[in-house]
Motif scaffolding. Structure first.
Motif, PDB file in Angstrom:
ATOM      1  N   ARG A  46      -0.592  -6.140   0.521  1.00 11.19           N
ATOM      2  CA  ARG A  46       0.381  -5.175   1.020  1.00 11.19           C
ATOM      3  C   ARG A  46       0.198  -4.991   2.520  1.00 11.19           C
ATOM      4  O   ARG A  46      -0.930  -4.809   3.002  1.00 11.19           O
ATOM      5  CB  ARG A  46       0.231  -3.828   0.311  1.00 11.19           C
ATOM      6  CG  ARG A  46       0.891  -3.787  -1.061  1.00 11.19           C
ATOM      7  CD  ARG A  46       0.771  -2.425  -1.700  1.00 11.19           C
ATOM      8  NE  ARG A  46       1.716  -2.276  -2.808  1.00 11.19           N
ATOM      9  CZ  ARG A  46       1.808  -1.192  -3.573  1.00 11.19           C
ATOM     10  NH1 ARG A  46       1.003  -0.154  -3.347  1.00 11.19           N
ATOM     11  NH2 ARG A  46       2.690  -1.129  -4.544  1.00 11.19           N
ATOM     12  N   PHE A  77       0.663  -2.610   5.478  1.00 13.45           N
ATOM     13  CA  PHE A  77       0.788  -1.174   5.708  1.00 13.45           C
ATOM     14  C   PHE A  77       1.324  -0.851   7.098  1.00 13.45           C
ATOM     15  O   PHE A  77       1.483   0.319   7.436  1.00 13.45           O
ATOM     16  CB  PHE A  77      -0.577  -0.492   5.533  1.00 13.45           C
ATOM     17  CG  PHE A  77      -0.912  -0.148   4.114  1.00 13.45           C
ATOM     18  CD1 PHE A  77      -0.939   1.169   3.692  1.00 13.45           C
ATOM     19  CD2 PHE A  77      -1.209  -1.133   3.185  1.00 13.45           C
ATOM     20  CE1 PHE A  77      -1.259   1.499   2.381  1.00 13.45           C
ATOM     21  CE2 PHE A  77      -1.535  -0.823   1.875  1.00 13.45           C
ATOM     22  CZ  PHE A  77      -1.554   0.503   1.469  1.00 13.45           C
ATOM     23  N   ARG A 122       7.640   2.781   4.200  1.00 18.30           N
ATOM     24  CA  ARG A 122       6.268   2.367   4.492  1.00 18.30           C
ATOM     25  C   ARG A 122       5.325   2.774   3.366  1.00 18.30           C
ATOM     26  O   ARG A 122       5.609   3.679   2.582  1.00 18.30           O
ATOM     27  CB  ARG A 122       5.790   3.017   5.789  1.00 18.30           C
ATOM     28  CG  ARG A 122       5.583   4.535   5.671  1.00 18.30           C
ATOM     29  CD  ARG A 122       5.519   5.241   6.993  1.00 18.30           C
ATOM     30  NE  ARG A 122       6.812   5.240   7.664  1.00 18.30           N
ATOM     31  CZ  ARG A 122       7.109   6.016   8.712  1.00 18.30           C
ATOM     32  NH1 ARG A 122       6.208   6.846   9.185  1.00 18.30           N
ATOM     33  NH2 ARG A 122       8.306   5.967   9.251  1.00 18.30           N
ATOM     34  N   TYR A 123       4.185   2.077   3.310  1.00 18.53           N
ATOM     35  CA  TYR A 123       3.077   2.524   2.477  1.00 18.53           C
ATOM     36  C   TYR A 123       2.282   3.563   3.266  1.00 18.53           C
ATOM     37  O   TYR A 123       2.163   3.492   4.493  1.00 18.53           O
ATOM     38  CB  TYR A 123       2.174   1.356   2.107  1.00 18.53           C
ATOM     39  CG  TYR A 123       2.852   0.302   1.261  1.00 18.53           C
ATOM     40  CD1 TYR A 123       3.354   0.596  -0.003  1.00 18.53           C
ATOM     41  CD2 TYR A 123       2.997  -1.008   1.735  1.00 18.53           C
ATOM     42  CE1 TYR A 123       3.975  -0.380  -0.776  1.00 18.53           C
ATOM     43  CE2 TYR A 123       3.610  -1.988   0.969  1.00 18.53           C
ATOM     44  CZ  TYR A 123       4.100  -1.663  -0.280  1.00 18.53           C
ATOM     45  OH  TYR A 123       4.715  -2.631  -1.037  1.00 18.53           O
ATOM     46  N   GLN A 144       6.754  -2.356   5.960  1.00 17.66           N
ATOM     47  CA  GLN A 144       5.994  -2.664   4.758  1.00 17.66           C
ATOM     48  C   GLN A 144       6.475  -3.980   4.164  1.00 17.66           C
ATOM     49  O   GLN A 144       7.604  -4.415   4.375  1.00 17.66           O
ATOM     50  CB  GLN A 144       6.115  -1.561   3.711  1.00 17.66           C
ATOM     51  CG  GLN A 144       7.485  -1.452   3.040  1.00 17.66           C
ATOM     52  CD  GLN A 144       7.534  -0.340   2.002  1.00 17.66           C
ATOM     53  OE1 GLN A 144       7.304   0.828   2.316  1.00 17.66           O
ATOM     54  NE2 GLN A 144       7.830  -0.696   0.768  1.00 17.66           N
ATOM     55  N   GLU A 147       5.199  -6.809   0.620  1.00 19.87           N
ATOM     56  CA  GLU A 147       4.253  -7.072  -0.459  1.00 19.87           C
ATOM     57  C   GLU A 147       4.375  -8.515  -0.916  1.00 19.87           C
ATOM     58  O   GLU A 147       5.474  -9.062  -0.988  1.00 19.87           O
ATOM     59  CB  GLU A 147       4.511  -6.136  -1.644  1.00 19.87           C
ATOM     60  CG  GLU A 147       3.556  -6.362  -2.814  1.00 19.87           C
ATOM     61  CD  GLU A 147       3.799  -5.404  -3.970  1.00 19.87           C
ATOM     62  OE1 GLU A 147       3.402  -4.237  -3.842  1.00 19.87           O
ATOM     63  OE2 GLU A 147       4.388  -5.831  -4.985  1.00 19.87           O
TER      64      GLU A 147
END
Length: 527
Positions: free
Chosen positions: A253, A255, A284-285, A522, A524
């Protein structure tokens, strides 16, 4: 109200302060902190007091973003005056230490002529006695080497300068950290405690395990008013994301900036943690997305956007080991990251090039980092090769591709990279923007402008990818995320040289069948 166990709100932030300036490596490590206090921070406050409106206007000018201007309203200028007077009073030993360094460096330049250095020790300022060694290199150039562990025990390291401010993430850009001190305010909890204070670990541990207000009050040594303010930072709701762990395969991920969380069911590796606490944002994370335990935190280098105390302090107690590159031991421009973090209460492991760090189900290998530090002799920088879940990942940070042969050696030693992450801030700030206070001999503007804090351009990035045989490459660490402004102060548009180089590199990747992306906010990857 009953003293029921509660959680720390997920959008609480901490700003670590030194003399009310936002803390980073060069304001905490005692040699560099003394130089910055004497030759940057105190003169900056004096300049502000001469003309507050000029400074305030400059901070509002987008063209001067990231400049050394104090953004405090004129009506609070007397508070700044009191701050400066306090700095001069309590930091007297640091001012004397900085002056001693400047005198000693000049004495060595004048007196070290290739002959025996022994007589020079008697001429050292008293403040440096027992804290330095004078030595030649093989080019017969002499310099001072600081015995840094001892300097942390000297009068130059004043832990009482440290404090913290706790508050709710405002969701708007905070003042630039290198120039504007943080004054007290009604919406912040001011605590005059050192960064290593055990109560801070208890507080941020309350994100995962509830604590009673009375317990946190005792741990942080709060008075009634402080305890009442702390109560506003607590909640009865558990705030952690349910998908912060994985049960199979692998995941990475992004960030933001240079922060990657690489996960398998067995372990988590986090790089250069710089994390948003704005839980109202949906792009966003945040801290709530981090796994409960982080096996390794990898720090690539000591710049303020890669070793971020406000994030690291919130992770204390959740991290197995913080891995940092070893410094050159005693170089004025190269403070030890290990000593720095150890004095903040973090578990640290120092590594050299090609050291290997195993973790459950994988390994990390520290790899060389070229350039980006304005051609200064700085050794405390490292890229990393991470193997987990059957993938090999190269984390390149701001390393330059100025010598592609290096990456050929890395590949011959470690194999082919499945994914590579590269920084392409290829027109960075000049030498003096970050290192002015450490320069004991003036440099011309032309010299400074030629020596920039720059990563790879398109051609250099292409050579890195070619030599590593990377199948996928992603551009990160560009400072484009909105929540980084108080640290990065970067401003790009479509015509910026950096953006043009990224587009050129993206075209190169397409031509060479390399999957590529330009990361923002972000992302993934799952396998």
């Amino acid at each position: 109200m009953a003293d029921e166990p509660q959680y720390l709100r997920p959008n609480v932030i901490i700003e670590p302060l030194v003399d009310r300036f936002y803390a980073w490596l060069h304001t905490v490590a005692p040699v560099q902190a003394s130089m910055n206090l004497a030759y940057l921070q105190a003169p900056l406050l004096e300049s502000y007091l001469q003309s507050p409106p000029v400074h305030v206007a400059a901070t509002a000018n987008p063209e001067l973003r990231g400049g050394y201007f104090v953004g405090i309203p004129e009506e609070r200028s007397e508070e700044v005056r009191e701050l400066l007077n306090g700095i001069k009073r309590t930091g007297a030993d640091m001012f004397a230490f900085a002056e001693a360094i400047t005198k000693a460096e000049d004495m060595v330049r004048q007196g070290a002529t290739g002959f025996d250095l022994t007589p020079l020790y008697q001429k050292l300022p008293a403040e440096l006695a027992g804290l330095v060694e004078i030595a030649y290199d093989t080019n017969n150039q002499a310099s001072l080497h600081f015995l840094e562990p001892l300097v942390y025990k000297s009068k130059a390291y004043i832990e009482d300068r440290q404090s913290v401010q706790l508050s709710i993430e405002p969701g708007v850009e905070r003042p630039f950290i290198l120039s504007t001190p943080r004054l007290p305010g009604p919406d912040v909890l001011d605590l005059h405690i050192p960064f290593r204070h055990p109560g801070l670990q208890e507080l941020f541990g309350a994100r995962l395990r509830p604590r009673r207000l009375s317990e946190l009050r005792e741990a942080l040594e709060l008075d009634d008013a402080q305890a009442a303010q702390l109560a506003t930072l607590l909640t009865g709701e558990y705030g952690q994301a349910p998908d912060r762990h994985i049960e199979e395969g692998g995941r990475i991920r992004y960030f933001g900036h240079a922060c990657l969380a690489l996960q398998t069911p067995e372990a988590t590796v986090l790089t250069d943690p710089f994390i948003s606490a704005d839980t109202n944002a949906t792009d966003r994370y945040t801290y709530r997305d981090l796994p409960d335990h982080i096996d390794l935190v990898l720090i690539t280098h000591g710049h303020q956007d890669h070793i971020v105390l406000e994030t690291l302090m919130q992770l204390r107690g959740r991290v197995g080991t913080v891995v940092v590159p070893r410094s050159s031991r005693g170089n004025l421009c190269d403070p030890s990251l290990g000593l720095y973090l150890e004095h903040l209460g973090l578990p640290v492991l120092e590594v050299d090039e090609f050291d290997e760090i195993p973790f459950p189900g994988g390994r990390v290998v520290s790899t060389p980092f070229l350039g980006e530090h304005a051609d200064l002799d700085i050794r405390s920088k490292s890229t990393y090769w991470i193997e987990l879940g059957g993938k090999s990942v190269f984390v390149g940070a701001d390393s330059s591709g100025v010598d592609p042969a290096l990456y050929r050696y890395i590949s011959s030693h470690l194999g082919t990279a499945d994914l590579a992450f590269l920084g392409m801030e290829c027109d960075g700030a000049p030498l003096t923007w970050l290192y002015q206070a450490l320069l004991t001999r003036p440099v011309t503007k032309r010299m400074s402008d030629s020596r920039k804090l720059s990563g790879s351009d398109a051609a250099q990035a292409g050579e890195i990818v070619r030599e590593l045989g990377a199948k996928e490459v992603y551009i990160y660490a560009m400072g484009e995320e909105s929540w980084l402004g108080h640290v990065m102060a970067t401003s790009y548009n479509d015509d910026s040289y950096q953006m043009q180089q990224i587009e050129k590199f993206m075209s190169w990747c397409k031509e060479h069948d390399v999957r590529a992306g330009h990361l923002l906010n972000q992302h993934e990857w799952r396998w």
